[in-house]
Design a protein around this motif. Structure first.
Motif, short mmCIF file in Angstrom:
data_model
loop_
_atom_site.label_atom_id
_atom_site.label_comp_id
_atom_site.label_asym_id
_atom_site.label_seq_id
_atom_site.Cartn_x
_atom_site.Cartn_y
_atom_site.Cartn_z
N TYR A 121 -39.04 38.70 -60.14
CA TYR A 121 -39.83 37.59 -59.66
C TYR A 121 -40.88 38.06 -58.66
N SER A 122 -42.02 37.37 -58.69
CA SER A 122 -43.08 37.58 -57.71
C SER A 122 -43.57 36.22 -57.25
N LEU A 123 -43.97 36.15 -55.99
CA LEU A 123 -44.68 34.97 -55.50
C LEU A 123 -46.16 35.32 -55.45
N LEU A 162 -40.11 25.84 -58.52
CA LEU A 162 -40.32 26.38 -57.17
C LEU A 162 -40.25 25.26 -56.14
N SER A 163 -39.56 25.52 -55.04
CA SER A 163 -39.53 24.57 -53.93
C SER A 163 -39.75 25.33 -52.63
N GLY A 213 -38.14 41.29 -56.63
CA GLY A 213 -37.06 41.75 -57.48
C GLY A 213 -36.36 40.62 -58.20
N THR A 214 -35.03 40.63 -58.18
CA THR A 214 -34.25 39.63 -58.91
C THR A 214 -33.81 38.47 -58.03
N SER A 215 -34.25 38.43 -56.78
CA SER A 215 -33.84 37.38 -55.86
C SER A 215 -34.41 36.03 -56.28
N LEU A 216 -33.68 34.97 -55.96
CA LEU A 216 -34.14 33.60 -56.24
C LEU A 216 -34.52 32.85 -54.97
N VAL A 217 -34.63 33.56 -53.86
CA VAL A 217 -35.00 32.93 -52.59
C VAL A 217 -35.68 33.95 -51.70
N TRP A 250 -36.34 29.27 -56.01
CA TRP A 250 -36.75 28.95 -57.37
C TRP A 250 -35.57 29.13 -58.33
N THR A 251 -35.68 28.44 -59.45
CA THR A 251 -34.63 28.53 -60.47
C THR A 251 -34.96 29.65 -61.44
#
Length: 368
Positions: free
Chosen positions: A74-76, A38-39, A94-98, A61-62
């Motif tokens: 993904y969840s934050l 995570l960045s 969802g499936t997002s990486l940003v 995130w990767t």
């Protein structure tokens, strides 16, 4: 007959083979997942309501490696530092990486975590990645943020003055209520008689925390120091803000954490024998619900009222309409500023403590 038995046996074996193949197709060997990285584009943010619609921070995130191709959700997770994400605020993406959060979105998360408004606080964020089923999710390392959130309005109905300068002295149960500004809910004022002595501010009547005391003074403005609970060190008294006994206006701003005290000239201001509440609840006719004053502060009136149902009302003098005050601001709020012959104040059913200052025409209802 033997041929028939042999045929049935072959069919049975064939079915077992199909079943076995079907199970083999469903079986997936899952390797232990590698966590996301995570960045964040920011590490320290001061949030303001003026910037509510601006972008505040972007998280990226990767994708983790679960050992096979799968749709990862993904969840934050947001938490307060030191709580190990107990009572975390979780946002699914969802499936997002940003994900980019606006100032208002990040501020809402900080408020939900009950971070103190207008003060620096430590927030922690991590990514949760999961594929569902019986496989445990993975979590990224924690990213630390320093956040200064704002509030849409403070969580205090009003503030209270307590101390030797006030009528109730150091009795926290007899502290003097302030009035919330009709135009800025973070500003509280008190105009009345004060002695040249020490005082503090309380957030709840009868409780010594939350409270505010004295910080540094520059150019006639003193900074507030906040004490959130009685387990924290006490704050210093305001010692020299009142130069001599008399009428003063105290102004507290919880946005910029400041306090000022200015002399107030009450010369020639009328004093009234009686002020009360009249409205739909009593058919707009006497007897009014009478408020009381003291000899120390003859311009500040207090009392209580119970409304069995919603009602419009006003303040008036001596149960007559010669001098009366409605609201010149938002008539639906429990605080505001009156005006001669102004609109009726609209109240919901309930029991309220009532305060009115005939010098400034400020009123305050505190629901019980």
């Amino acid at each position: 007959m033997k041929f028939l038995y042999l045929k049935q046996l072959l069919v049975f074996v064939f079915c077992l083979g199909l079943l076995s193949c079907e199970k083999d197709e469903d079986m997936v060997v899952i390797q232990p997942g590698t966590k996301s990285l995570l960045s964040a584009t920011q590490s320290a943010l001061v949030l303001t309501d003026q910037d509510a619609n601006k972008d505040a921070i972007t998280f990226s995130w990767t994708a983790p490696d679960f050992g096979y191709s799968a749709a990862v959700n993904y969840s934050l997770e947001f938490g307060v530092k030191g709580t190990d994400f107990a009572n975390a605020v979780v946002k699914d993406y969802g499936t997002s990486l940003v994900k980019t959060l606006k100032v208002s979105e990040l501020n809402a998360i900080a408020n939900e975590l009950k971070m103190t408004g207008f003060q620096k606080g430590d927030m922690e964020v991590r990514v949760k990645a999961g594929v569902g089923g019986n496989y445990a999710p993975t979590y990224s390392d924690v990213t630390a943020l320093q956040i200064t959130p704002y509030l849409s309005e403070p969580p205090y109905a009003t503030l209270y003055l307590v101390g030797a300068a006030t009528e109730g002295a150091w009795n926290e149960n007899a502290a003097t209520p302030m009035f919330r500004s009709a135009t800025d809910p973070f500003v509280f004022t008190y105009t009345g008689y004060l002695k040249a002595d020490d005082f503090k501010l309380l957030g709840q009547l009868g409780q010594w925390a939350p409270s505010w005391g004295s910080g540094e003074t520059a150019n006639g403005v003193t900074k507030l120091v906040f004490r959130s609970s009685t387990s924290e060190a006490d704050v210093n008294n305001f010692k020299s803000l009142i130069k001599e006994a008399g009428y003063h206006t105290v102004t507290v701003n919880l946005r910029d954490m400041t306090i000022t005290v200015e002399p107030y000239d009450a010369t020639g201001k009328p004093t009234f024998n009686s002020i009360g509440l009249v409205g739909e609840f009593n058919g707009w006719a006497a007897p009014d619900v009478k408020l009381t004053k003291t000899t120390v502060n003859p311009h500040i009136w207090s009392g209580s009222i119970t409304l069995a149902k919603a009602s419009e009302l006003k303040f008036r003098v001596n149960e007559a309409w010669d001098t009366n005050w409605g609201s010149s601001t938002d008539v639906t709020k429990l605080y505001g500023k009156g005006g001669a012959g102004a609109s009726n104040i609209k109240m919901a059913a309930g029991t309220y403590k009532v305060f009115f200052n005939d010098l400034t025409e400020n009123y305050l209802f505190i629901k019980q």
